[in-house]
Scaffold this active site. Structure first.
Site, short mmCIF file in Angstrom:
data_model
loop_
_atom_site.label_atom_id
_atom_site.label_comp_id
_atom_site.label_asym_id
_atom_site.label_seq_id
_atom_site.Cartn_x
_atom_site.Cartn_y
_atom_site.Cartn_z
N TYR A 188 10.24 6.23 0.12
CA TYR A 188 11.70 6.19 -0.05
C TYR A 188 12.36 7.25 0.11
O TYR A 188 13.29 7.68 0.80
CB TYR A 188 12.35 5.60 -1.45
CG TYR A 188 12.24 4.03 -1.41
CD1 TYR A 188 13.21 3.34 -0.52
CD2 TYR A 188 11.86 3.32 -2.47
CE1 TYR A 188 13.51 2.10 -0.67
CE2 TYR A 188 12.03 2.10 -2.48
CZ TYR A 188 12.47 1.35 -1.86
OH TYR A 188 12.87 -0.02 -1.81
N PHE B 30 -3.24 -8.01 3.76
CA PHE B 30 -4.53 -8.74 3.69
C PHE B 30 -5.01 -9.33 2.17
O PHE B 30 -5.42 -10.38 2.21
CB PHE B 30 -5.69 -7.67 4.29
CG PHE B 30 -7.06 -7.93 3.86
CD1 PHE B 30 -7.84 -8.71 4.76
CD2 PHE B 30 -7.77 -7.64 2.89
CE1 PHE B 30 -9.23 -8.93 4.76
CE2 PHE B 30 -8.87 -7.67 2.38
CZ PHE B 30 -9.80 -8.53 3.67
N GLN B 31 -4.55 -8.24 1.42
CA GLN B 31 -5.01 -8.92 -0.10
C GLN B 31 -4.25 -10.03 -0.58
O GLN B 31 -4.69 -11.06 -1.19
CB GLN B 31 -5.02 -7.53 -0.97
CG GLN B 31 -5.86 -6.57 -0.79
CD GLN B 31 -5.71 -5.16 -1.49
OE1 GLN B 31 -4.62 -5.16 -2.33
NE2 GLN B 31 -6.34 -4.06 -1.27
N CYS C 174 -3.80 -4.39 5.05
CA CYS C 174 -4.03 -3.87 3.59
C CYS C 174 -3.59 -4.48 2.56
O CYS C 174 -4.16 -5.73 2.19
CB CYS C 174 -3.45 -2.37 3.75
SG CYS C 174 -4.66 -1.41 2.42
N GLU D 170 -2.73 0.18 12.34
CA GLU D 170 -1.60 0.77 12.95
C GLU D 170 -1.95 2.53 13.18
O GLU D 170 -1.32 3.04 14.01
CB GLU D 170 -0.50 0.59 12.44
CG GLU D 170 -0.18 1.38 11.01
CD GLU D 170 -0.67 0.41 9.80
OE1 GLU D 170 -1.74 -0.49 9.92
OE2 GLU D 170 -0.49 0.74 8.79
N GLU E 54 5.08 23.58 13.90
CA GLU E 54 6.40 23.10 13.58
C GLU E 54 6.69 23.68 12.06
O GLU E 54 5.80 22.90 11.23
CB GLU E 54 6.45 21.66 13.71
CG GLU E 54 7.78 20.92 13.42
CD GLU E 54 7.94 19.53 13.45
OE1 GLU E 54 7.27 18.88 14.04
OE2 GLU E 54 8.90 18.96 12.93
N HIS F 271 -6.06 0.05 7.92
CA HIS F 271 -4.73 0.14 8.48
C HIS F 271 -4.88 0.29 10.27
O HIS F 271 -4.67 1.39 10.86
CB HIS F 271 -4.03 1.39 8.02
CG HIS F 271 -3.49 1.29 6.76
ND1 HIS F 271 -2.20 0.80 6.51
CD2 HIS F 271 -4.03 1.55 5.56
CE1 HIS F 271 -1.98 0.71 5.06
NE2 HIS F 271 -3.05 1.23 4.65
N GLU G 77 12.14 27.94 0.41
CA GLU G 77 10.66 27.48 0.61
C GLU G 77 10.03 28.04 1.74
O GLU G 77 8.86 28.04 1.62
CB GLU G 77 10.67 25.79 0.45
CG GLU G 77 10.82 25.34 -0.94
CD GLU G 77 12.41 24.71 -1.12
OE1 GLU G 77 13.18 25.42 -0.36
OE2 GLU G 77 12.39 24.23 -2.03
N GLY H 157 1.17 -1.60 0.92
CA GLY H 157 2.08 -1.04 -0.06
C GLY H 157 1.27 -1.03 -1.32
O GLY H 157 0.17 -1.39 -1.57
#
Ligand code: GLN
Length: 534
Positions: free
Chosen positions: A53, A380-381, A377, A505, A140, A503, A149, A350
């Site tokens: 998030y 799939f589960q 992931c 992707e 970068e 994953h 920081e 997730g």
């Protein structure tokens, strides 16, 4: 070895990462060896524990490092695997310095930000370049100049310029807001931000000014005058429709030529023809399918950015574009009405129990209606859980991640994982070898027995139930090398029902899109044709 440093000014979120990746791509296509370092000035050691998030997707590298999503863009644009050091965080730097101090490496001296932290920063950047045998290291710097920081990093980079005489080039990416009431772009924030940079001893060599519209020469001239940057090194970049257009845009600007002119890099011809045809397919696909992504983070842009890019890779290669329908698994999945009319469904990864039941409902819908579906992931589960509950009648079957007391723990930790309490301690991360079984759909798609795919998970299909699942029609078409962990599943008698524990992707690249996503898109196109006929 040359260094191109990219800093940000005025505000964040204006596409600094895209500009960095695109520059990397442009130089790569000119046959330079390029690597990219992302500096995230936060204190977290890595992105592993960060909430999507706040920061968007957590990307995973081949070596198992959990990193900022920008690293995913770098890998995709450079077509090159990066490593944990390519993502510098304050947490990593400080931990290294403190470890050294505890070992007594500093010989009794006072350990300070300058020189100890700054030295460690420079050392890491140089090491990444050396290990990659790079001609060009792009660096970068996350955040905006002026943030407390990022100070030690900018100081280290200032020193780097001094030490690497003529081989360091600074690009400052700023924002030029449009004052609509006057119809005028305002350069003042850019002027201030460059002044801030100069006050810490860094004079930028080029300014990339992001704005809503094309900036005219008068505006660029003004920026040049106030920032003491060559007029031809002030590059205006208006909003572009998608990230894949950016390399073409930047390549057409004066920036690559100017960087080469000002450093001792050789001039080489560019070759972006292949990219142009890929972009043409992405921008104007010959056909489009609609695929639902059912997840709990759908309201935040970038939570599933690797999936979005993967679908664009598929479009670039095949000409079949994907319109994504975002479906919130928590609020929009009380029934399947949000899925009506889609040609395919993707259930992404997730953690945590929120939205689980909604995802399971989507899987039931896909299984019963014959809609193509790919689970990744967690997806799939949950395909396994759904099968147990609704095909085998194992009421209340679940993953012990969500219901530790379930009667049917079809997804569980393996015995050797039990008892380890440190979060992350049991996580299976990075590239692992996967063995694909001959005679399966997966083998048909991959065309080979050994593949390497990227992982980020803790739980597994419970070995206790595997024979039962197989006897009822589920095929586990790939496993790990020990044949203990299930890696790919598929259901026969369905147009396309697949899932992968890894994953897919994360390893997708424009040149070779994820095999499983490509297959989902193809199946969705077939489904669309059939459903339009009936
Ligand atoms: N939460 C699940 C696990 O830990 C799935 C992880 C994921 O989807 N990345 O195994």
């Amino acid at each position: 070895m040359h260094f191109i440093v990219i800093t940000g000014g005025v505000i964040s979120g204006i596409g600094k990462g895209t500009i960095t990746s695109s520059l990397g791509y442009i130089f790569k296509e000119r046959k330079f060896k390029v690597t990219i370092v992302k500096i995230d000035p936060y204190l977290n050691f890595d992105a592993g524990t960060m909430n999507p998030y706040q920061h968007g997707e957590v990307f995973v590298l081949a070596d198992g490092a959990e990193v900022d999503l920008d690293l995913g863009n770098y890998e995709r644009f450079l077509d090159r695997d990066l490593r944990t050091d390519n993502n510098i965080t304050t947490g990593k730097i400080y931990r290294k310095v403190i470890d050294r101090e505890r070992k007594g490496d500093y010989l009794g001296s006072t350990v300070q930000i300058i020189p100890h932290i700054t030295d460690e920063i420079k050392r890491t950047i140089r090491r990444v370049g050396e290990e990659a045998e790079a001609d060009i290291v792009l660096v970068e710097v996350g955040g905006v100049v002026g943030d407390i920081e990022s100070m030690p990093y900018l100081e280290a980079l200032r020193q780097l310029r001094l030490e690497e005489n003529g081989r360091v080039f600074f690009i400052h990416v700023t924002y030029v807001p449009m004052l609509h009431s006057l119809g005028e772009p305002k350069t003042k924030p850019t002027q201030h931000s460059v002044r801030e940079l100069r006050s810490i001893g860094i004079q930028p060599d080029a300014i990339v000014a992001r704005s809503e519209v094309e900036l005219d020469d008068e505006v660029k001239k003004k920026i040049a005058l106030f920032t003491q940057v060559d007029e031809k090194a002030v590059i205006g970049i208006p909003d572009v429709s998608d990230i894949f257009t950016m390399p073409l845009y930047l390549n057409g600007s004066a920036l690559p030529g100017y960087i080469i002119e000002k450093t001792s890099l050789q001039k080489r011809d560019d070759d972006l023809e292949r990219w142009k045809s890929v972009v043409a397919n992405i921008v104007g696909p010959r056909e489009k399918v609609e695929i639902a992504i059912v997840g709990k983070y759908v309201d935040l842009k970038d939570s599933y950015i690797s999936h979005e890019h993967t679908f664009m890779h598929v479009a670039g290669k095949t000409g079949v574009g994907v319109k994504i329908r975002w479906v919130n698994s928590e609020t929009q999945m009380d029934d399947a009405s949000s899925l009506e009319g889609v040609h395919g469904i993707l259930i992404p990864g997730g953690f945590g129990s929120r939205g689980i039941e909604g995802k399971i409902r989507a899987i039931t819908y896909a299984r019963e209606k014959g809609v193509p579906i790919l689970g990744i992931c967690l997806g799939f589960q949950l395909e396994v859980v759904e099968f147990a509950r609704n095909v085998l009648g194992m009421k209340g079957a679940n993953s012990t991640e969500f219901d530790p007391e379930t009667r049917y723990p079809v997804i569980d930790l393996l015995p050797e994982q039990m008892g380890i309490t440190e979060k992350g301690g049991t996580m299976r991360l990075g590239d692992k070898k996967v063995i694909v079984r001959k005679g399966t759909k997966a083998f048909e798609l991959y065309g080979k027995e050994e593949i390497f795919e990227r992982h980020r998970h803790r739980y597994e299909v419970n070995p206790k139930y595997i024979d039962l699942f197989i006897s009822k029609g589920m095929t586990f078409s790939a496993t790990d090398v020990d044949e203990i962990r299930m890696e790919i599943l598929e259901l026969g008698g369905h147009p396309f029902f697949m899932g992968s524990q890894f994953h897919a992707e994360f390893k997708s690249r424009p040149q070779y899109p994820s095999v499983l996503h490509s297959a989902l898109v193809e199946a969705s196109a077939r489904y669309k044709k059939i459903s339009e006929k009936s």
